[in-house]
Design a protein around this motif. Structure first.
Motif, short mmCIF file in Angstrom:
data_model
loop_
_atom_site.label_atom_id
_atom_site.label_comp_id
_atom_site.label_asym_id
_atom_site.label_seq_id
_atom_site.Cartn_x
_atom_site.Cartn_y
_atom_site.Cartn_z
N ALA A 1 -6.73 -20.97 -8.51
CA ALA A 1 -6.70 -19.66 -7.85
C ALA A 1 -5.29 -19.18 -7.53
O ALA A 1 -5.12 -18.07 -7.03
CB ALA A 1 -7.53 -19.69 -6.57
N SER B 1 -11.14 -11.35 -9.09
CA SER B 1 -12.04 -12.51 -9.20
C SER B 1 -13.43 -11.96 -9.43
O SER B 1 -13.90 -11.11 -8.67
CB SER B 1 -12.06 -13.30 -7.88
OG SER B 1 -10.83 -13.94 -7.68
N ASP C 1 -3.82 -12.93 -6.42
CA ASP C 1 -4.73 -13.89 -7.05
C ASP C 1 -5.47 -14.70 -5.98
O ASP C 1 -6.71 -14.78 -5.96
CB ASP C 1 -3.89 -14.80 -7.96
CG ASP C 1 -4.72 -15.67 -8.88
OD1 ASP C 1 -5.96 -15.52 -8.91
OD2 ASP C 1 -4.13 -16.51 -9.59
N THR D 1 -9.59 -14.51 -4.58
CA THR D 1 -10.51 -15.65 -4.54
C THR D 1 -11.00 -15.89 -3.11
O THR D 1 -12.19 -16.12 -2.88
CB THR D 1 -9.82 -16.91 -5.11
OG1 THR D 1 -9.25 -16.58 -6.38
CG2 THR D 1 -10.80 -18.05 -5.27
MG MG Z 1 -7.78 -15.55 -7.77
#
Ligand code: MG
Ligand code: AMP
Length: 317
Positions: free
Chosen positions: A159, A226, A270, A274
């Motif tokens: 992640a 995500s 990022d 997540t």
């Molecule tokens: Mg991510």
């Protein structure tokens, strides 16, 4: 009437980190020397993806990350790249009370996420942990860049590593100002597009393959998504299990279908995408607002939840 400014654009696509990475750099009537500088910078940018993957992957038993799993209880000095990725992941874990937790490696393996993407071969890195290990079982020594695993556990940096690679690549391209990096749908967009306007980014509809649920304009920002449609293990499609686990239950999370985050860096976008995905709409959007980033969450029932920031809010009213 304004004529479209026609620019030369250098575009190259390479496979990295199990996905296609495309880099484009907008030229400004460059001379031969500038063109070769630009190509060299793009190659250096791609190299970072390879180097960061080599450090951070749990799918190669020889990676720095995998070797760490065999040295429980002792401080292990690691590279600056790996240290930075782990340190950042632990900070997000702390902040989310463990909803985000980079120690989910064994639980992901157990749910079938144990195959190297090129060979398709199952990988087994380290002996099974007790199952109760969590992010508090990882100690960092910032002075020595050392990591200590207090219990047997397997770190997973899925992640954060791609975001870190995008940011590091973006630093190589910064002198060219106007450029785009697309690593399998996670993006960093510097400056302007070839028409001299902010970059336009389509946000994929989480349930319709070829449809967009939104479209935004950004400049000097990362955009990471995500989605529960991303990596599903063959055979698990029907029970709705996918690649993001709620460490508290050990199961795939069901509160979100997709989360898109727009932030100054890709590592932040990022990881927060997540983390918000695991937390679900109420807590997830609150997390993004605390960080002052923009985000859009679409639930499995296709409800939209957006941060109050400028990028998504207007569409929401
Ligand atoms: Mg991510
Ligand atoms: P992304 O596609 O950016 O949302 O990242 C998902 C990846 O993060 C997965 O493929 C796993 O490698 C890892 N992961 C899954 N669940 C978690 C979690 N709860 N906390 C941190 N990392 C996770």
């Amino acid at each position: 009437m304004r004529g479209a400014v026609s620019q030369d654009v250098y575009v190259r696509t390479v496979e990295r980190m199990g996905t296609l990475v495309t880099i484009q750099v907008v030229g400004h009537g460059a001379n031969v020397k500038e063109i070769s500088d630009r190509q060299a910078a793009v190659e250096r940018a791609f190299d970072w993806f390879g180097r960061i993957e080599e450090c951070c992957t749990r799918f190669d038993p020889a990676s720095e990350l995998s070797r760490l799993a065999h040295r429980v209880g002792e401080p292990v000095p690691v590279s600056a790249i790996l240290f930075q990725a782990i340190q950042f992941a632990l900070a997000v874990a702390e902040e989310t009370g463990g909803a985000f937790d980079p120690t989910v490696g064994h639980r992901l393996e157990a749910r079938g996420f144990n195959r190297e993407y090129r060979s398709g071969q199952p990988v087994r890195v380290a002996p099974e942990s007790s199952g109760t290990a969590n992010y508090r079982d990882v100690r960092l020594d910032p002075e020595r860049h050392a990591v200590t695993l207090l219990r047997p556990l397997l770190l997973d940096l899925g992640a954060v590593a791609k975001g870190l690679a995008i940011d590091t690549a973006a630093r190589e391209l910064a002198p060219f100002r106007d450029f785009g990096i697309d690593a399998g749908g996670d993006l960093y967009l510097g400056g302007s597009n070839p028409d001299g306007a902010p970059w336009s980014v389509g946000i994929r509809h989480p349930r319709l393959d070829d449809a967009l649920i939104d479209s935004i304009r950004v400049s000097d920002r990362a955009v990471c998504t995500s989605g529960d449609y991303e990596r599903v293990v063959a055979g698990n499609e029907k029970d709705g299990s996918h690649h993001i686990l709620d460490p508290r239950s050990g199961r795939s999370t069901a509160g979100a279908a997709s989360v898109t985050v727009v932030a100054p860096t890709a590592m932040l976008a990022d990881a927060l995408a997540t983390a918000a995905f695991v937390l679900g709409p109420a807590e997830g959007i609150a997390l993004l607002e605390r960080h002052g980033v923009d985000g859009l969450m679409v639930t499995p029932a296709l409800e939209r939840h957006a941060t109050r920031g400028p990028i998504f809010a207007e569409n929401d009213r």
